[in-house]
Design a protein around this motif. Sequence first.
Motif, mmCIF file in Angstrom:
data_model
loop_
_atom_site.group_PDB
_atom_site.id
_atom_site.type_symbol
_atom_site.label_atom_id
_atom_site.label_comp_id
_atom_site.label_asym_id
_atom_site.label_seq_id
_atom_site.Cartn_x
_atom_site.Cartn_y
_atom_site.Cartn_z
ATOM 1 N N UNK A 63 6.456 1.781 2.122
ATOM 2 C CA UNK A 63 5.389 1.139 1.404
ATOM 3 C C UNK A 63 5.775 1.245 -0.058
ATOM 4 N N UNK A 64 5.138 -0.041 -0.710
ATOM 5 C CA UNK A 64 5.331 0.052 -2.171
ATOM 6 C C UNK A 64 4.127 -0.227 -2.656
ATOM 7 N N UNK A 65 3.239 0.741 -3.505
ATOM 8 C CA UNK A 65 1.957 0.625 -4.014
ATOM 9 C C UNK A 65 2.356 0.125 -5.431
ATOM 10 N N UNK A 77 1.179 -2.562 -1.039
ATOM 11 C CA UNK A 77 -0.345 -2.017 -1.297
ATOM 12 C C UNK A 77 -0.677 -2.016 -2.611
ATOM 13 N N UNK A 78 -1.630 -2.910 -2.761
ATOM 14 C CA UNK A 78 -2.411 -3.096 -4.050
ATOM 15 C C UNK A 78 -2.905 -1.924 -4.581
ATOM 16 N N UNK A 79 -2.834 -1.612 -5.681
ATOM 17 C CA UNK A 79 -3.491 -0.328 -6.578
ATOM 18 C C UNK A 79 -3.752 -0.775 -7.850
ATOM 19 N N UNK A 80 -4.278 0.395 -8.672
ATOM 20 C CA UNK A 80 -4.505 0.212 -9.924
ATOM 21 C C UNK A 80 -4.239 1.191 -11.060
ATOM 22 N N UNK A 81 -4.340 1.282 -12.363
ATOM 23 C CA UNK A 81 -4.161 2.359 -13.247
ATOM 24 C C UNK A 81 -2.692 2.575 -13.508
ATOM 25 N N UNK A 129 7.189 -6.069 -6.946
ATOM 26 C CA UNK A 129 7.252 -5.344 -5.528
ATOM 27 C C UNK A 129 7.421 -6.249 -4.434
ATOM 28 N N UNK A 130 7.240 -7.430 -4.392
ATOM 29 C CA UNK A 130 7.675 -8.357 -3.540
ATOM 30 C C UNK A 130 9.271 -8.561 -3.504
ATOM 31 N N UNK A 186 -0.131 2.259 -11.288
ATOM 32 C CA UNK A 186 0.836 2.746 -10.183
ATOM 33 C C UNK A 186 1.936 2.103 -9.738
ATOM 34 N N UNK A 187 2.851 2.685 -9.305
ATOM 35 C CA UNK A 187 4.150 2.114 -8.973
ATOM 36 C C UNK A 187 4.780 3.215 -8.128
ATOM 37 N N UNK A 188 4.768 3.034 -6.768
ATOM 38 C CA UNK A 188 5.216 4.286 -6.022
ATOM 39 C C UNK A 188 5.891 3.486 -4.712
ATOM 40 N N UNK A 189 7.024 4.062 -4.275
ATOM 41 C CA UNK A 189 7.747 3.697 -3.087
ATOM 42 C C UNK A 189 8.113 5.004 -2.272
ATOM 43 N N UNK A 190 7.257 4.837 -0.866
ATOM 44 C CA UNK A 190 7.601 5.728 -0.171
ATOM 45 C C UNK A 190 8.355 5.024 1.354
#
Length: 91
Positions: free
Chosen positions: A7-9, A41-45, A20-21, A47-51
């Motif tokens: 997942x890439x948020x 995964x769209x987020x806000x604030x 991200x894409x 955020x940029x996380x890869x799991x």
Amino acid sequence: MDKPRITIEYCTQCQWLLRSAWLAQELLNTFGTDLGEVALIPGSGGVFKVQVAGQLVWERVKDGGFPEAKALKRRVRDIIAPDQGLGHIDR
């Protein structure tokens, strides 16, 4: 064994969808059928996380910015296929 889900948020407010894409495409090109899914995964604030399979492998704030593709590929590889070579990236 189930194939891992990545997942890439990313922050929509910061307009990080293209970054991200692109990283998702890089991971799919490198690992192909070894992956079960790469989800954006769209987020806000900011955020940029890869799991990978629920394990955090990159977080923008903690890791000091965005990953280069080769750094992210190494971290993903170390989790899903530690014995797999990454060609010129490993040199």
